[in-house]
Write a protein that holds these residues in place. Structure first.
Motif, mmCIF file in Angstrom:
data_model
loop_
_atom_site.group_PDB
_atom_site.id
_atom_site.type_symbol
_atom_site.label_atom_id
_atom_site.label_comp_id
_atom_site.label_asym_id
_atom_site.label_seq_id
_atom_site.Cartn_x
_atom_site.Cartn_y
_atom_site.Cartn_z
ATOM 1 N N VAL A 117 0.931 -1.180 0.060
ATOM 2 C CA VAL A 117 -0.041 0.094 -0.141
ATOM 3 C C VAL A 117 1.016 1.309 0.122
ATOM 4 C CG1 VAL A 117 -1.781 1.265 1.239
ATOM 5 C CG2 VAL A 117 -1.937 -1.117 1.231
ATOM 6 N N ALA A 118 0.628 2.034 -1.073
ATOM 7 C CA ALA A 118 1.949 3.356 -1.330
ATOM 8 C C ALA A 118 1.029 4.421 -1.740
ATOM 9 C CB ALA A 118 2.939 2.833 -2.262
ATOM 10 N N TYR A 119 0.959 5.549 -0.978
ATOM 11 C CA TYR A 119 0.462 6.623 -1.501
ATOM 12 C C TYR A 119 -1.000 6.386 -1.964
ATOM 13 C CZ TYR A 119 5.225 7.529 -1.429
ATOM 14 O OH TYR A 119 6.661 7.842 -1.211
ATOM 15 N N LEU A 120 -1.810 5.656 -0.919
ATOM 16 C CA LEU A 120 -3.103 5.438 -1.349
ATOM 17 C C LEU A 120 -4.130 6.770 -0.772
ATOM 18 C CD1 LEU A 120 -5.365 3.554 -2.426
ATOM 19 C CD2 LEU A 120 -5.265 2.394 -0.161
ATOM 20 N N SER A 121 -5.052 7.203 -1.623
ATOM 21 C CA SER A 121 -5.627 8.416 -1.173
ATOM 22 C C SER A 121 -7.293 8.074 -1.358
ATOM 23 C CB SER A 121 -5.291 9.735 -1.855
ATOM 24 O OG SER A 121 -4.035 10.202 -1.488
ATOM 25 N N ARG A 122 -7.786 7.732 -0.120
ATOM 26 C CA ARG A 122 -9.180 7.041 -0.152
ATOM 27 C C ARG A 122 -9.846 7.609 1.014
ATOM 28 N NH1 ARG A 122 -7.418 6.113 -4.796
ATOM 29 N NH2 ARG A 122 -7.700 4.303 -5.928
ATOM 30 N N ARG A 123 -11.156 7.235 0.897
ATOM 31 C CA ARG A 123 -12.033 7.657 2.026
ATOM 32 C C ARG A 123 -12.417 6.586 2.893
ATOM 33 N NH1 ARG A 123 -16.656 11.695 0.858
ATOM 34 N NH2 ARG A 123 -14.599 13.037 0.635
ATOM 35 N N GLY A 124 -12.140 6.639 4.087
ATOM 36 C CA GLY A 124 -12.476 5.423 5.102
ATOM 37 C C GLY A 124 -12.126 5.823 6.441
ATOM 38 N N GLY A 125 -11.716 4.784 7.198
ATOM 39 C CA GLY A 125 -11.237 4.695 8.501
ATOM 40 C C GLY A 125 -9.944 4.012 8.948
ATOM 41 N N GLN A 126 -9.286 4.607 9.841
ATOM 42 C CA GLN A 126 -7.889 4.021 10.243
ATOM 43 C C GLN A 126 -7.795 4.080 11.715
ATOM 44 O OE1 GLN A 126 -4.638 6.535 8.902
ATOM 45 N NE2 GLN A 126 -3.197 4.722 9.121
ATOM 46 N N LEU A 127 -7.047 2.910 12.285
ATOM 47 C CA LEU A 127 -6.868 2.898 13.818
ATOM 48 C C LEU A 127 -5.491 2.358 13.986
ATOM 49 C CD1 LEU A 127 -7.855 2.938 16.678
ATOM 50 C CD2 LEU A 127 -8.239 0.500 16.429
ATOM 51 N N LEU A 128 -4.600 3.365 14.858
ATOM 52 C CA LEU A 128 -3.406 2.877 14.881
ATOM 53 C C LEU A 128 -3.191 2.957 16.497
ATOM 54 C CD1 LEU A 128 -3.294 5.768 12.632
ATOM 55 C CD2 LEU A 128 -0.930 4.789 12.423
ATOM 56 N N LEU A 129 -2.490 1.908 16.921
ATOM 57 C CA LEU A 129 -1.841 1.484 18.248
ATOM 58 C C LEU A 129 -0.444 1.424 18.475
ATOM 59 C CD1 LEU A 129 -4.669 -1.076 19.345
ATOM 60 C CD2 LEU A 129 -4.819 1.346 19.682
ATOM 61 N N LYS A 130 -0.039 1.865 19.696
ATOM 62 C CA LYS A 130 1.348 2.002 19.861
ATOM 63 C C LYS A 130 1.421 1.702 21.446
ATOM 64 C CE LYS A 130 5.764 4.538 19.444
ATOM 65 N NZ LYS A 130 6.495 5.767 19.174
ATOM 66 N N HIS A 131 2.162 0.410 21.583
ATOM 67 C CA HIS A 131 2.722 0.104 22.836
ATOM 68 C C HIS A 131 4.167 0.001 23.188
ATOM 69 C CE1 HIS A 131 2.135 -1.573 27.103
ATOM 70 N NE2 HIS A 131 2.718 -2.615 26.663
ATOM 71 N N LYS A 132 4.808 0.664 23.682
ATOM 72 C CA LYS A 132 6.367 0.544 24.037
ATOM 73 C C LYS A 132 6.780 0.672 22.601
ATOM 74 C CE LYS A 132 6.286 -1.347 28.523
ATOM 75 N NZ LYS A 132 6.564 -2.526 29.375
ATOM 76 N N ASN A 133 7.491 -0.484 22.196
ATOM 77 C CA ASN A 133 8.009 -0.510 20.960
ATOM 78 C C ASN A 133 7.413 -1.316 19.963
ATOM 79 O OD1 ASN A 133 8.468 -2.586 22.240
ATOM 80 N ND2 ASN A 133 10.361 -3.318 21.262
ATOM 81 N N PHE A 134 6.116 -1.459 20.207
ATOM 82 C CA PHE A 134 5.253 -2.085 19.003
ATOM 83 C C PHE A 134 4.088 -1.260 18.481
ATOM 84 C CE2 PHE A 134 6.462 -5.539 22.109
ATOM 85 C CZ PHE A 134 6.865 -6.506 21.215
ATOM 86 N N ASN A 135 3.944 -1.451 17.151
ATOM 87 C CA ASN A 135 2.805 -0.706 16.328
ATOM 88 C C ASN A 135 1.934 -1.525 15.709
ATOM 89 O OD1 ASN A 135 4.143 2.344 16.594
ATOM 90 N ND2 ASN A 135 5.885 1.056 16.179
ATOM 91 N N LEU A 136 0.598 -1.176 15.719
ATOM 92 C CA LEU A 136 -0.247 -1.874 15.064
ATOM 93 C C LEU A 136 -1.048 -0.786 14.161
ATOM 94 C CD1 LEU A 136 -1.811 -4.620 14.378
ATOM 95 C CD2 LEU A 136 -3.079 -4.011 16.256
ATOM 96 N N ASN A 137 -1.358 -1.260 12.977
ATOM 97 C CA ASN A 137 -2.112 -0.082 12.143
ATOM 98 C C ASN A 137 -3.291 -0.922 11.214
ATOM 99 O OD1 ASN A 137 -3.079 2.129 10.673
ATOM 100 N ND2 ASN A 137 -1.365 1.888 8.973
ATOM 101 N N SER A 138 -4.294 -0.312 11.270
ATOM 102 C CA SER A 138 -5.584 -1.191 10.448
ATOM 103 C C SER A 138 -6.233 -0.148 9.953
ATOM 104 C CB SER A 138 -6.310 -2.028 11.324
ATOM 105 O OG SER A 138 -7.137 -0.937 12.393
ATOM 106 N N PHE A 139 -6.912 -0.407 8.550
ATOM 107 C CA PHE A 139 -7.556 0.457 7.986
ATOM 108 C C PHE A 139 -8.509 -0.179 6.986
ATOM 109 C CE2 PHE A 139 -4.104 -0.841 5.305
ATOM 110 C CZ PHE A 139 -4.387 -0.596 4.019
ATOM 111 N N VAL A 140 -9.678 0.518 6.665
ATOM 112 C CA VAL A 140 -10.698 0.023 5.716
ATOM 113 C C VAL A 140 -10.979 1.307 4.862
ATOM 114 C CG1 VAL A 140 -12.481 0.171 7.544
ATOM 115 C CG2 VAL A 140 -12.924 -0.927 5.379
ATOM 116 N N VAL A 141 -11.154 1.314 3.478
ATOM 117 C CA VAL A 141 -11.293 2.558 2.770
ATOM 118 C C VAL A 141 -12.065 2.167 1.570
ATOM 119 C CG1 VAL A 141 -9.229 3.756 3.457
ATOM 120 C CG2 VAL A 141 -9.027 2.137 1.556
ATOM 121 N N LYS A 142 -12.746 3.066 1.076
ATOM 122 C CA LYS A 142 -13.648 2.714 -0.344
ATOM 123 C C LYS A 142 -12.470 2.569 -1.364
ATOM 124 C CE LYS A 142 -17.759 3.056 -1.926
ATOM 125 N NZ LYS A 142 -18.993 2.342 -1.507
ATOM 126 N N SER A 143 -12.637 1.878 -2.275
ATOM 127 C CA SER A 143 -11.766 1.484 -3.130
ATOM 128 C C SER A 143 -11.903 2.199 -4.313
ATOM 129 C CB SER A 143 -11.860 0.007 -3.814
ATOM 130 O OG SER A 143 -13.078 -0.031 -4.397
#
Length: 656
Positions: free
Chosen positions: A241-267
Motif C-alpha cells: 500500500v503506497a500513497y493510497l488516497s481514499r475515504r475510510g477509517g484508520q486505527l493506529l495503536l502503539k505500545h512501547k516499541n510495538f505498532n499496529l495499524n489497521s484501515f478500511v477505505v472505499k476502493s
C-alpha cells in the motif's frame, strides 16, 4: 611566643583579606547585576498577565507599563521568537499587544528591548503560560475563506460555449480540542461553486464538502492510539500500500516499541461528500489492510508486516472501462535499520501477491512475488545509495498502480561535495521478461552518467553533465527484430549573477544511434538564454531558446524557436500591480514539411483595497486579458481566441 603570635596574626590577615574579596565577588557584584536587571524590570513591567502566572485565553492581551519614556522607533517586542512589534499599541502609561493568531497553550516568553529617551539601552524578558479554556488546554477553530468572482467582459466568437460568469468560494477549517492526554482534530474544505452555464462534475454547482478528516488521539503512559475517519493518506511500503488516497477509517495503536495499524477505505475515488463515510460495504468495493511493526535496539532496527485485500472497480473516478473489477491481496515483510547515527540506512522488502485483473474474463487470479534490498550511506562529504529490485510479471496490488511489474535490476547513485565542487554520478540497469518467456524478447535498459558543478567564482556558477542510455534486446523470438539504440547527452550551463542582474546560458547536445536501422538516427542541439533584472518596482524575465532536431536518414532539420517574456511590477506601491506573460513559438523544417507558429499572452492589472475592508482581508479587483493564436502556414490555417475578464478576489480569515 611573640613570634608565634605575629605569624598567627599575619595568617589571620591573609584569610581576612581573602574572605573580604570573596564577599565582594559573591555579594556586591551579583547585587549590581541584579540591581541593573531590577531597574529594567521597574522601567518596563508586565502587568497583565502577571509574570509566572497562567492566563485562560486564546489571544491573551499582554499589557506592559513603562516607567520612563521609551523611544518608540527602537522598541522591539518578541513573543515566542516571533516579532510582534508591528501590532503594538501605545498608551499613556505603556503599551499592549494582542496576538493576531491563536496562541498555542503552554509556556510563553515575552522579550522587550529598546532605548529610552535618555539614551539607555534595555532588554528584559517575562514568562507566563496560557490555556484556551478551563476544560481544554487547546480549543480553537482557524478558518479561511477565499472567494473568486469572474465576469467575462468580451470574448471571441469561438468561445461562446464558455461561461460568462463564475463564482467560487472555498472554506478551509482547522479545529482542535486538546487535554493533557486527548487531542481531537477536524480538518475540512468546503466549496461553493456556480457559473452561467452547465457544470460537468467535478465540479458541481452549489455547496459541497470537498474533503474532511476527523482524528482522535490518545497519549498515555505506555499506550498511544489514533483513530481517524475521512480522506486518508495511506503509505505502508513501496510494493504494498503506497500513497493510497481514499475515504475510510484508520486505527493506529502503539505500545512501547510495538505498532499496529489497521484501515478500511472505499476502493473507488470519491469527490465531495455524498453521505458515504467509506466504512460501509464489503470487499467488493473496499480495501482492507493491517500492518504490525516492532522497533528493536533503541529504534535502530524495525521489522514490519503488511497485509491488504480488497477490490476496485474497472471504471473509476475520471475513467471508464468495460472490464470487470480488479481483485487481490498482498502480504509484505519489511526491514529497516539505521546505523552509525543514521549515517548508514539499510532497508529490504519481500512481498507476495495474488491478483485478478478482470473478474469478468475466463482467467483467474495470478500469484507472484516482488522483493528489493537497498542501502544508503552518508559519511562526511560522501553519499552513496544502491538498490536491487525484482518484480514478477504477474505482481500487482489493488490500489497501487505505480508498481512497474516484470522488472529486475539495480541502480546506484552517489556523489561528494567540497567547498566549491560538487560531483554526482548514477548507474542503472534493468530488464523485463524476468521469467524468460520464450514468446517475448528481453529488453534491457541501461543508463549511466554524472554531473559536475563549480561555484568557486561567486558571480559565475557553472556545471556540466553527461548521460548515456541504451535500449537493447536479447533472446528474440523468431521473426522479431532486435533492438540496439544508444543515446548520448551532454549539457553545460553557466550563469552571471551580480546584484539585481542574472544571466543564464545553457547548451545541450544529444545523439541517438540505432545500430539496427539508420532510419532512427537523430541529433538534437538546444541553446537557451535566460536573463532577468529586478528594479525596486519592476522585475522582468525574458528568455530565448533554440532547438534543432536532425533526422540523419532524410537529412532534414526541424528547428524550434521560443521566446518568452514576463514581468511584474507595482504601478502604485501596495495599491496597484501589473503582470504580463507571453510566449512566441515557431517551428519550421527545411524540407518545407512544417511551418507553424503560436502566440500565447496574458496580462493582469490588479487594484488592492485597504488591507481590511469590513470583514474582508486583502480584497482586490483585477482586469485580465488573454490572447491565443496558432497559424499553420503550409495549410493556410489560422485560429485565434481572446478573452477579457473582470475578476474580484478576497480572503476572509477568522478564528474562535
Amino acid at each position: 611566643m611573640e613570634l608565634n603570635l605575629r605569624i598567627k596574626f599575619k595568617k589571620a590577615g591573609i584569610f581576612t583579606g581573602i574572605a573580604v574579596l570573596l564577599l565582594i565577588l559573591i555579594v556586591f557584584l551579583p547585587r549590581d547585576v541584579r540591581s541593573e536587571n531590577n531597574q529594567m524590570i521597574k522601567m518596563i513591567k508586565m502587568i497583565i498577565p502577571e509574570p509566572g502566572t497562567e492566563v485562560i485565553a486564546k489571544k491573551p492581551i499582554i499589557k506592559c507599563r513603562v516607567a520612563q519614556a521609551v523611544d518608540r522607533d527602537t522598541l522591539v517586542v518578541i513573543l515566542d521568537n516571533m516579532d510582534v512589534t508591528a501590532i503594538v499599541i501605545f498608551t499613556e502609561k505603556g503599551f499592549h499587544v494582542k496576538p493576531v493568531a491563536i496562541l498555542p497553550s503552554g509556556a510563553h516568553t515575552l522579550m522587550i528591548s529598546g532605548v529610552s529617551t535618555a539614551g539607555e539601552r534595555f532588554e528584559v524578558s517575562f514568562d507566563f503560560s496560557s490555556r484556551h479554556s478551563t476544560l481544554f488546554d487547546e480549543a480553537y477553530s482557524n478558518n479561511e475563506v477565499t472567494a473568486l468572482y469572474d465576469r467575462v467582459m468580451a470574448k471571441s466568437d469561438n468561445l461562446e460555449g464558455e461561461p460568462d460568469g463564475k463564482v467560487e468560494a472555498n472554506l478551509t477549517t482547522d479545529n482542535i480540542l486538546q487535554t493533557s492526554k486527548w487531542r481531537f482534530l477536524l480538518n475540512s474544505n468546503i466549496r461553493y461553486f456556480d457559473q452561467s452555464t452547465s457544470a460537468f462534475p467535478p465540479p458541481s454547482k452549489g455547496v459541497e464538502i470537498i474533503n474532511y478528516l476527523l482524528t482522535a488521539k490518545y497519549r498515555g503512559n505506555e499506550l498511544d492510539f489514533t483513530a481517524a475517519t475521512g480522506d486518508l493518506q495511506l503509505n505502508e511500503s513501496e510494493n504494498t500500500v503506497a500513497y493510497l488516497s481514499r475515504r475510510g477509517g484508520q486505527l493506529l495503536l502503539k505500545h512501547k516499541n510495538f505498532n499496529l495499524n489497521s484501515f478500511v477505505v472505499k476502493s473507488d475515488q470519491i469527490f465531495g461528500f455524498d453521505g458515504d463515510l467509506g466504512l460501509e460495504g464489503d470487499l467488493d468495493d473496499h480495501i482492507i489492510g493491517v500492518s504490525g511493526a516492532v522497533n528493536l535496539f533503541s529504534d535502530k532496527l524495525q521489522l514490519k508486516t503488511v497485509y491488504a485485500t480488497g477490490s476496485e472497480p474497472g471504471d473509476d473516478f475520471g475513467s471508464w472501462s468495460t472490464s470487470g473489477d480488479k481483485k487481490g491481496n498482498v502480504i509484505g515483510f519489511i526491514m529497516g535499520s539505521h546505523l552509525l547515527d543514521d549515517r548508514v540506512i539499510l532497508d529490504a522488502e519481500l512481498d507476495f501477491s495474488r491478483y485478478d485483473a478482470d473478474t469478468l474474463d475466463e482467467f483467474g487470479s495470478e500469484s507472484d512475488k516482488a522483493y528489493r534490498i537497498g542501502g544508503e550511506a552518508n559519511i562526511g562529504n560522501y553519499s552513496l545509495r544502491a538498490i536491487y529490485k525484482y518484480t514478477g510479471p504477474e505482481y500487482q496490488v489493488v490500489g497501487n498502480p505505480s508498481i512497474q511489474k516484470d522488472l529486475q535490476g539495480i541502480s546506484i547513485q552517489g556523489g561528494t561535495t567540497r567547498e566549491n565542487h560538487a560531483v554526482t554520478f548514477s548507474f542503472s540497469q534493468y530488464h523485463d521478461n524476468v521469467k524468460s518467456n520464450p514468446l517475448y524478447s528481453r529488453i534491457k535498459t541501461m543508463a549511466f552518467g554524472g554531473d559536475y558543478n563549480f561555484t568557486g567564482f561567486q558571480a559565475f556558477p557553472m556545471g556540466i553533465s553527461f548521460e548515456r542510455t541504451s535500449l537493447t534486446s536479447s533472446r528474440e523470438p523468431e521473426f522479431t527484430d532486435p533492438i540496439r539504440t544508444y543515446t548520448d547527452t551532454l549539457t553545460g550551463h553557466i550563469a552571471y549573477i551580480r546584484d539585481r542582474l542574472s544571466l543564464g546560458f545553457q547548451a545541450g547536445y544529444g545523439f541517438q544511434e540505432d545500430r539496427i536501422s539508420d532510419f532512427n538516427d537523430t541529433t538534437n542541439i538546444n541553446l537557451s538564454l535566460s536573463p532577468s533584472y529586478s528594479w525596486d518596482r519592476l522585475s522582468i524575465y525574458p528568455s530565448f531558446s533554440f532547438n534543432r532536431s536532425r533526422a540523419h536518414f532524410t537529412h532534414v532539420n526541424t528547428d524550434t524557436y521560443t521566446t518568452n517574456l514576463s514581468f511584474n511590477g507595482n504601478l502604485i506601491p501596495e495599491k496597484m500591480a501589473c503582470e504580463f506573460s507571453g510566449t512566441y513559438n515557431k517551428t519550421t523544417a527545411d524540407d518545407n514539411s512544417t511551418d507553424m507558429d503560436t502566440i500565447n499572452a496574458s496580462t493582469r492589472i490588479t487594484y488592492f483595497f485597504t488591507n481590511k475592508f469590513w470583514i474582508m482581508t486583502n480584497p482586490a479587483v483585477a482586469l485580465m486579458a488573454q490572447y491565443n493564436q496558432s497559424r499553420d502556414r503550409l495549410f493556410d490555417q489560422e485560429e485565434e481566441e481572446f478573452r477579457i475578464l473582470l475578476s474580484f478576489t478576497n480572503n476572509i480569515s477568522f478564528s474562535f
